[in-house]
Design a protein around this motif. Structure first.
Motif, PDB file in Angstrom:
ATOM      1  N   CYS A 104       0.843  -1.197   0.000  1.00  0.00           N
ATOM      2  CA  CYS A 104       0.000   0.000   0.000  1.00  0.00           C
ATOM      3  C   CYS A 104       0.877   1.245   0.000  1.00  0.00           C
ATOM      4  N   ALA A 105       0.223   2.365  -0.163  1.00  0.00           N
ATOM      5  CA  ALA A 105       0.943   3.639  -0.161  1.00  0.00           C
ATOM      6  C   ALA A 105       1.640   3.854   1.178  1.00  0.00           C
ATOM      7  N   PRO A 106       2.679   4.655   1.213  1.00  0.00           N
ATOM      8  CA  PRO A 106       3.353   4.973   2.481  1.00  0.00           C
ATOM      9  C   PRO A 106       2.390   5.605   3.481  1.00  0.00           C
ATOM     10  N   LYS A 107       2.792   5.616   4.738  1.00  0.00           N
ATOM     11  CA  LYS A 107       1.966   6.230   5.776  1.00  0.00           C
ATOM     12  C   LYS A 107       1.662   7.690   5.426  1.00  0.00           C
ATOM     13  N   ILE A 108       2.655   8.363   4.872  1.00  0.00           N
ATOM     14  CA  ILE A 108       2.482   9.747   4.438  1.00  0.00           C
ATOM     15  C   ILE A 108       3.086   9.887   3.041  1.00  0.00           C
ATOM     16  N   GLY A 109       2.250  10.232   2.053  1.00  0.00           N
ATOM     17  CA  GLY A 109       2.723  10.417   0.684  1.00  0.00           C
ATOM     18  C   GLY A 109       2.756  11.880   0.300  1.00  0.00           C
ATOM     19  N   ARG A 110       3.242  12.150  -0.887  1.00  0.00           N
ATOM     20  CA  ARG A 110       3.384  13.539  -1.334  1.00  0.00           C
ATOM     21  C   ARG A 110       2.042  14.260  -1.438  1.00  0.00           C
ATOM     22  N   GLY A 111       0.956  13.520  -1.674  1.00  0.00           N
ATOM     23  CA  GLY A 111      -0.340  14.161  -1.782  1.00  0.00           C
ATOM     24  C   GLY A 111      -1.027  14.387  -0.449  1.00  0.00           C
ATOM     25  N   ASP A 112      -0.424  13.907   0.623  1.00  0.00           N
ATOM     26  CA  ASP A 112      -1.006  14.043   1.962  1.00  0.00           C
ATOM     27  C   ASP A 112      -0.732  15.447   2.496  1.00  0.00           C
ATOM     28  N   ARG A 113      -1.748  16.049   3.100  1.00  0.00           N
ATOM     29  CA  ARG A 113      -1.571  17.406   3.631  1.00  0.00           C
ATOM     30  C   ARG A 113      -0.542  17.439   4.760  1.00  0.00           C
ATOM     31  N   ARG A 114      -0.288  16.268   5.369  1.00  0.00           N
ATOM     32  CA  ARG A 114       0.700  16.201   6.451  1.00  0.00           C
ATOM     33  C   ARG A 114       2.122  16.018   5.919  1.00  0.00           C
ATOM     34  N   TYR A 115       2.250  15.820   4.598  1.00  0.00           N
ATOM     35  CA  TYR A 115       3.569  15.526   4.025  1.00  0.00           C
ATOM     36  C   TYR A 115       4.516  16.710   4.193  1.00  0.00           C
ATOM     37  N   LYS A 116       5.698  16.369   4.648  1.00  0.00           N
ATOM     38  CA  LYS A 116       6.753  17.363   4.777  1.00  0.00           C
ATOM     39  C   LYS A 116       8.083  16.635   4.618  1.00  0.00           C
ATOM     40  N   PRO A 117       8.917  17.056   3.676  1.00  0.00           N
ATOM     41  CA  PRO A 117      10.209  16.386   3.498  1.00  0.00           C
ATOM     42  C   PRO A 117      11.013  16.379   4.797  1.00  0.00           C
ATOM     43  N   ILE A 118      11.749  15.313   5.006  1.00  0.00           N
ATOM     44  CA  ILE A 118      12.585  15.186   6.197  1.00  0.00           C
ATOM     45  C   ILE A 118      14.048  15.292   5.792  1.00  0.00           C
ATOM     46  N   THR A 119      14.760  16.207   6.407  1.00  0.00           N
ATOM     47  CA  THR A 119      16.196  16.289   6.204  1.00  0.00           C
ATOM     48  C   THR A 119      16.850  15.247   7.095  1.00  0.00           C
ATOM     49  N   ALA A 120      17.357  14.196   6.492  1.00  0.00           N
ATOM     50  CA  ALA A 120      17.886  13.065   7.252  1.00  0.00           C
ATOM     51  C   ALA A 120      19.414  13.079   7.255  1.00  0.00           C
ATOM     52  N   THR A 121      19.981  12.642   8.357  1.00  0.00           N
ATOM     53  CA  THR A 121      21.430  12.624   8.533  1.00  0.00           C
ATOM     54  C   THR A 121      22.009  11.273   8.146  1.00  0.00           C
ATOM     55  N   ARG A 122      23.015  11.291   7.292  1.00  0.00           N
ATOM     56  CA  ARG A 122      23.811  10.079   7.068  1.00  0.00           C
ATOM     57  C   ARG A 122      24.864  10.066   8.170  1.00  0.00           C
ATOM     58  N   LEU A 123      24.599   9.288   9.197  1.00  0.00           N
ATOM     59  CA  LEU A 123      25.368   9.376  10.429  1.00  0.00           C
ATOM     60  C   LEU A 123      26.855   9.111  10.207  1.00  0.00           C
ATOM     61  N   PHE A 124      27.176   8.105   9.412  1.00  0.00           N
ATOM     62  CA  PHE A 124      28.584   7.771   9.193  1.00  0.00           C
ATOM     63  C   PHE A 124      29.318   8.924   8.512  1.00  0.00           C
ATOM     64  N   ALA A 125      28.628   9.629   7.598  1.00  0.00           N
ATOM     65  CA  ALA A 125      29.246  10.762   6.915  1.00  0.00           C
ATOM     66  C   ALA A 125      29.385  11.952   7.858  1.00  0.00           C
ATOM     67  N   ALA A 126      28.383  12.153   8.719  1.00  0.00           N
ATOM     68  CA  ALA A 126      28.436  13.263   9.675  1.00  0.00           C
ATOM     69  C   ALA A 126      29.581  13.084  10.669  1.00  0.00           C
ATOM     70  N   LEU A 127      29.855  11.837  11.034  1.00  0.00           N
ATOM     71  CA  LEU A 127      30.909  11.565  12.016  1.00  0.00           C
ATOM     72  C   LEU A 127      32.304  11.675  11.425  1.00  0.00           C
ATOM     73  N   ARG A 128      32.402  11.491  10.131  1.00  0.00           N
ATOM     74  CA  ARG A 128      33.706  11.328   9.458  1.00  0.00           C
ATOM     75  C   ARG A 128      34.665  12.482   9.736  1.00  0.00           C
ATOM     76  N   ALA A 129      34.137  13.697   9.755  1.00  0.00           N
ATOM     77  CA  ALA A 129      35.011  14.875   9.872  1.00  0.00           C
ATOM     78  C   ALA A 129      35.094  15.420  11.297  1.00  0.00           C
ATOM     79  N   LEU A 130      34.482  14.740  12.258  1.00  0.00           N
ATOM     80  CA  LEU A 130      34.427  15.266  13.624  1.00  0.00           C
ATOM     81  C   LEU A 130      35.511  14.652  14.504  1.00  0.00           C
ATOM     82  N   SER A 131      36.273  15.502  15.161  1.00  0.00           N
ATOM     83  CA  SER A 131      37.292  15.032  16.095  1.00  0.00           C
ATOM     84  C   SER A 131      36.634  14.605  17.405  1.00  0.00           C
ATOM     85  N   LEU A 132      37.403  13.958  18.245  1.00  0.00           N
ATOM     86  CA  LEU A 132      36.887  13.543  19.554  1.00  0.00           C
ATOM     87  C   LEU A 132      36.457  14.759  20.371  1.00  0.00           C
ATOM     88  N   GLU A 133      37.236  15.819  20.323  1.00  0.00           N
ATOM     89  CA  GLU A 133      36.882  17.035  21.067  1.00  0.00           C
ATOM     90  C   GLU A 133      35.596  17.650  20.536  1.00  0.00           C
TER      91      GLU A 133
END
Length: 263
Positions: A104-133
């Motif tokens: 079936c269609a996703p829980k929320i599709g593009r035609g749904d009034r509740r639809y809003k794009p989600i900016t999602a984090t690629r965690l491994f890429a976000a961590l790549r450039a971060l030092s321990l500090e």
């Protein structure tokens, strides 16, 4: 020829990662197939002296996810909350009943009034450039770096859990080029170890006396490694067929995509 620059990854489907995503087949959780993998791994059976691991009947008081009388661990997904939320909301819903599979269609599709794009984090890429500090600074002020900062902070909170942890990086690693299993495995482990090194060093500082395992899927195997001497050391490769639940969920996922999920 396999090389770091040609390594690819794909997030495992919602049917496999989101608890109870496939309706009509009874309740399930991702921890259940990981326990099946643990029970198929000689290293962990040695730690329990041959005793099978089980999931506790209740988790009301912080019980461990995977227990035996001699050893126990908690399972944690190493993926950003934003990415998993997007996967749950925007993936086609799946129903399985009496041998039939319906999509079936996703829980929320593009035609749904509740639809809003989600900016999602690629965690491994976000961590790549971060030092321990820098990771420590984010842990203190998670909102300073927006959505990515909150996702990284949530991982750091998880890594500070004072238990033995089995971390599941829910991605399938693959190469389009031909090459040996061993060569691809070496490249994948080195790349993942580099991406997560500082976050795992953070865990070492927080919980120096706890064990940390790291797993992902490669070449239709669960690759299991241990964080040791500031790097991920290979422990075992368990064929995905060793987990009946994983194979069942993979069947639904591949039916939805009409292709092989594990390349």
């Amino acid at each position: 020829m396999m090389q770091y620059e040609t390594m690819k990854n794909s997030l495992l489907p919602a049917a496999i990662l989101i608890n109870n995503f496939v309706k009509g087949i009874g309740p399930y959780r991702y921890e259940q197939y990981l326990i099946e993998v643990i029970n198929a791994t000689p290293y962990f059976l040695q730690r329990s002296q041959g005793e099978s691991y089980v999931h506790p009947l209740e988790e009301d008081h912080g019980e461990w996810d995977c227990i035996s009388s001699r050893y126990a661990m908690d399972f944690k997904l190493v993926a950003s909350e934003s990415r998993l939320r997007a996967l749950s909301l925007f993936s086609s819903q799946i129903y399985g009943e009496n041998g039939w599979i319906s999509f079936c269609a996703p829980k929320i599709g593009r035609g749904d009034r509740r639809y809003k794009p989600i900016t999602a984090t690629r965690l491994f890429a976000a961590l790549r450039a971060l030092s321990l500090e820098e990771l420590k600074q984010i842990r203190q002020s998670p909102t300073a770096k927006g959505r990515a900062g909150r996702d990284v902070c949530f991982l750091l909170e998880t890594l500070g859990t004072d238990k033995n942890l089995f971390l599941f990086f829910p991605y399938n690693i693959y190469f389009d080029e031909d090459g040996s299993f061993e060569d691809g495995l070496s490249i994948a482990l080195s790349a993942i170890s580099a991406d997560f090194r500082n976050s795992l060093l953070y865990r070492t500082e927080c919980c120096p006396d706890r064990d940390t395992y790291f797993s992902f899927v490669y070449a239709k195997h669960f690759i299991i490694s241990v964080w040791q001497d500031h790097s991920l050391r290979f422990l075992d490769a368990v064929p995905v067929e060793k987990s009946p639940l994983f194979m069942k969920l993979l069947y639904y996922a591949e039916s939805a995509f009409d292709r092989e999920v594990l390349k």
